[in-house]
Design a protein around this motif. Sequence first.
Motif, PDB file in Angstrom:
ATOM      1  N   ARG A 105       4.089  11.078   3.756  1.00 54.63           N
ATOM      2  CA  ARG A 105       4.079  10.411   2.470  1.00 54.63           C
ATOM      3  C   ARG A 105       5.290  10.853   1.663  1.00 54.63           C
ATOM      4  O   ARG A 105       5.946  11.813   2.013  1.00 54.63           O
ATOM      5  CB  ARG A 105       2.780  10.734   1.715  1.00 54.63           C
ATOM      6  CG  ARG A 105       1.545  10.158   2.394  1.00 54.63           C
ATOM      7  CD  ARG A 105       0.296  10.597   1.646  1.00 54.63           C
ATOM      8  NE  ARG A 105       0.310  10.076   0.304  1.00 54.63           N
ATOM      9  CZ  ARG A 105      -0.116   8.870  -0.034  1.00 54.63           C
ATOM     10  NH1 ARG A 105      -0.572   8.060   0.875  1.00 54.63           N
ATOM     11  NH2 ARG A 105      -0.096   8.470  -1.299  1.00 54.63           N
TER      12      ARG A 105
ATOM     13  N   ARG B 149      11.043  10.698   3.870  1.00 56.98           N
ATOM     14  CA  ARG B 149       9.702  10.256   4.245  1.00 56.98           C
ATOM     15  C   ARG B 149       9.724   9.540   5.583  1.00 56.98           C
ATOM     16  O   ARG B 149       8.868   9.764   6.444  1.00 56.98           O
ATOM     17  CB  ARG B 149       9.144   9.328   3.159  1.00 56.98           C
ATOM     18  CG  ARG B 149       7.732   8.821   3.473  1.00 56.98           C
ATOM     19  CD  ARG B 149       7.320   7.751   2.495  1.00 56.98           C
ATOM     20  NE  ARG B 149       8.215   6.599   2.588  1.00 56.98           N
ATOM     21  CZ  ARG B 149       8.085   5.509   1.848  1.00 56.98           C
ATOM     22  NH1 ARG B 149       7.129   5.430   0.948  1.00 56.98           N
ATOM     23  NH2 ARG B 149       8.923   4.510   1.992  1.00 56.98           N
TER      24      ARG B 149
ATOM     25  N   ASN C   9      13.063   8.454   0.178  1.00 61.56           N
ATOM     26  CA  ASN C   9      12.583   7.477   1.146  1.00 61.56           C
ATOM     27  C   ASN C   9      13.066   7.822   2.554  1.00 61.56           C
ATOM     28  O   ASN C   9      12.309   7.709   3.530  1.00 61.56           O
ATOM     29  CB  ASN C   9      13.072   6.088   0.751  1.00 61.56           C
ATOM     30  CG  ASN C   9      12.616   4.995   1.699  1.00 61.56           C
ATOM     31  OD1 ASN C   9      11.432   4.696   1.805  1.00 61.56           O
ATOM     32  ND2 ASN C   9      13.558   4.385   2.400  1.00 61.56           N
TER      33      ASN C   9
ATOM     34  N   SER D  39       9.369   3.116  -4.495  1.00 63.05           N
ATOM     35  CA  SER D  39       9.586   4.157  -3.487  1.00 63.05           C
ATOM     36  C   SER D  39      10.103   3.593  -2.172  1.00 63.05           C
ATOM     37  O   SER D  39      10.549   4.351  -1.304  1.00 63.05           O
ATOM     38  CB  SER D  39       8.276   4.909  -3.237  1.00 63.05           C
ATOM     39  OG  SER D  39       7.233   4.000  -2.881  1.00 63.05           O
ATOM     40  N   ASP D  40      10.087   2.244  -2.021  1.00 65.38           N
ATOM     41  CA  ASP D  40      10.493   1.621  -0.765  1.00 65.38           C
ATOM     42  C   ASP D  40      11.671   0.664  -0.882  1.00 65.38           C
ATOM     43  O   ASP D  40      12.400   0.466   0.091  1.00 65.38           O
ATOM     44  CB  ASP D  40       9.327   0.839  -0.151  1.00 65.38           C
ATOM     45  CG  ASP D  40       8.161   1.726   0.223  1.00 65.38           C
ATOM     46  OD1 ASP D  40       8.397   2.902   0.555  1.00 65.38           O
ATOM     47  OD2 ASP D  40       7.005   1.262   0.155  1.00 65.38           O
TER      48      ASP D  40
ATOM     49  N   GLN E 154      -2.016   5.282  -8.922  1.00 64.14           N
ATOM     50  CA  GLN E 154      -1.583   5.224  -7.531  1.00 64.14           C
ATOM     51  C   GLN E 154      -1.748   6.556  -6.816  1.00 64.14           C
ATOM     52  O   GLN E 154      -1.706   6.616  -5.586  1.00 64.14           O
ATOM     53  CB  GLN E 154      -0.116   4.786  -7.462  1.00 64.14           C
ATOM     54  CG  GLN E 154       0.111   3.362  -7.950  1.00 64.14           C
ATOM     55  CD  GLN E 154       1.565   3.043  -8.142  1.00 64.14           C
ATOM     56  OE1 GLN E 154       2.455   3.835  -7.827  1.00 64.14           O
ATOM     57  NE2 GLN E 154       1.843   1.876  -8.697  1.00 64.14           N
ATOM     58  N   SER E 155      -1.897   7.650  -7.575  1.00 62.63           N
ATOM     59  CA  SER E 155      -1.995   8.973  -6.964  1.00 62.63           C
ATOM     60  C   SER E 155      -3.381   9.235  -6.377  1.00 62.63           C
ATOM     61  O   SER E 155      -4.335   8.557  -6.678  1.00 62.63           O
ATOM     62  CB  SER E 155      -1.679  10.038  -8.017  1.00 62.63           C
ATOM     63  OG  SER E 155      -2.608   9.974  -9.079  1.00 62.63           O
TER      64      SER E 155
ATOM     65  N   ASP F 192       0.846  -1.194   0.000  1.00 68.84           N
ATOM     66  CA  ASP F 192       0.000   0.000   0.000  1.00 68.84           C
ATOM     67  C   ASP F 192       0.885   1.249   0.000  1.00 68.84           C
ATOM     68  O   ASP F 192       1.860   1.342   0.747  1.00 68.84           O
ATOM     69  CB  ASP F 192      -0.909   0.017   1.239  1.00 68.84           C
ATOM     70  CG  ASP F 192      -1.931  -1.113   1.212  1.00 68.84           C
ATOM     71  OD1 ASP F 192      -2.202  -1.633   0.106  1.00 68.84           O
ATOM     72  OD2 ASP F 192      -2.449  -1.475   2.293  1.00 68.84           O
ATOM     73  N   ASN F 193       0.514   2.210  -0.857  1.00 68.37           N
ATOM     74  CA  ASN F 193       1.232   3.491  -0.984  1.00 68.37           C
ATOM     75  C   ASN F 193       2.644   3.347  -1.553  1.00 68.37           C
ATOM     76  O   ASN F 193       3.407   4.312  -1.556  1.00 68.37           O
ATOM     77  CB  ASN F 193       1.299   4.232   0.368  1.00 68.37           C
ATOM     78  CG  ASN F 193      -0.081   4.562   0.907  1.00 68.37           C
ATOM     79  OD1 ASN F 193      -0.976   4.911   0.153  1.00 68.37           O
ATOM     80  ND2 ASN F 193      -0.243   4.451   2.225  1.00 68.37           N
ATOM     81  N   GLU F 194       2.994   2.146  -2.009  1.00 71.71           N
ATOM     82  CA  GLU F 194       4.306   1.958  -2.642  1.00 71.71           C
ATOM     83  C   GLU F 194       4.185   2.264  -4.130  1.00 71.71           C
ATOM     84  O   GLU F 194       3.267   1.795  -4.803  1.00 71.71           O
ATOM     85  CB  GLU F 194       4.794   0.526  -2.447  1.00 71.71           C
ATOM     86  CG  GLU F 194       6.194   0.282  -3.000  1.00 71.71           C
ATOM     87  CD  GLU F 194       6.669  -1.139  -2.756  1.00 71.71           C
ATOM     88  OE1 GLU F 194       7.878  -1.381  -2.869  1.00 71.71           O
ATOM     89  OE2 GLU F 194       5.822  -2.007  -2.448  1.00 71.71           O
ATOM     90  N   ARG F 195       5.095   3.071  -4.649  1.00 70.03           N
ATOM     91  CA  ARG F 195       5.035   3.494  -6.045  1.00 70.03           C
ATOM     92  C   ARG F 195       6.164   2.867  -6.860  1.00 70.03           C
ATOM     93  O   ARG F 195       7.284   2.743  -6.376  1.00 70.03           O
ATOM     94  CB  ARG F 195       5.105   5.023  -6.148  1.00 70.03           C
ATOM     95  CG  ARG F 195       3.863   5.716  -5.604  1.00 70.03           C
ATOM     96  CD  ARG F 195       4.071   7.214  -5.562  1.00 70.03           C
ATOM     97  NE  ARG F 195       5.200   7.555  -4.688  1.00 70.03           N
ATOM     98  CZ  ARG F 195       6.089   8.500  -4.957  1.00 70.03           C
ATOM     99  NH1 ARG F 195       6.016   9.183  -6.085  1.00 70.03           N
ATOM    100  NH2 ARG F 195       7.061   8.768  -4.117  1.00 70.03           N
TER     101      ARG F 195
ATOM    102  N   SER G  72       6.175  14.608  -5.963  1.00 74.33           N
ATOM    103  CA  SER G  72       4.839  14.596  -6.512  1.00 74.33           C
ATOM    104  C   SER G  72       4.795  13.773  -7.782  1.00 74.33           C
ATOM    105  O   SER G  72       5.817  13.320  -8.300  1.00 74.33           O
ATOM    106  CB  SER G  72       4.399  16.029  -6.817  1.00 74.33           C
ATOM    107  OG  SER G  72       5.221  16.584  -7.833  1.00 74.33           O
TER     108      SER G  72
END
Length: 206
Positions: free
Chosen positions: A169, A163, A160, A86-87, A205-206, A10-13, A173
């Motif tokens: 988050r 964040r 990362n 992103s992670d 995802q946004s 979740d929330n990983e891009r 952007s």
Amino acid sequence: MGFPRRLLADNERLILDLRPHWISLVLPVGATVLIVGGVVAALAYTPASWPNWVGWAAVVVGIILLLAYPVRFFVDWVTSHFVVTSDRLIHREGWFAKRSMEIPLENINDVRFNQSVFERVIKAGDLTIESAGEFGQQNFTDIRDPEQVQKVIYETSEANSQRMYTGGRPSSSVADELAKLDRLRDEGVISNEEFEAQKARLFEQS
């Protein structure tokens, strides 16, 4: 076939999804030409006095050689993904027998790339990633434009870290990510189709 979105948290891009450079297919393609040529020559020049099973044996041997080397390497190429999210950094390959490794971005200590003169011309090279944990130092060969990929990993790792420090988050952007993707497309790291696919993922995802 892109990296499966169901494997993202979740929330990983998804930032980068790369297959190995086409240079990794040169030897398998050359081997395919030699094997097929050898089988054709064997069938064409086998004396008529020889039994028929000799020709069939040449075909069977050719098929075994194709499956043992060129086909196996092509399947590895098709199913191989070098992924930056992103992670984490992910390397995944294999169709039936899958192999996968993941390195959290916060565990990456150093990223180095290496290119020969020829590799600089075709925009290919190797990445060496040092990380804390079980993987230690990992080498990834035939990476497309490794210098640019190195930069993306550093930038994503920094975002990362920010964040995690702020507890918020990701600071970058969708516009920032699109700009990065557009730059990668202009530099030949990703194709136009990969750009469009990753752009669609960003908007979803946004």
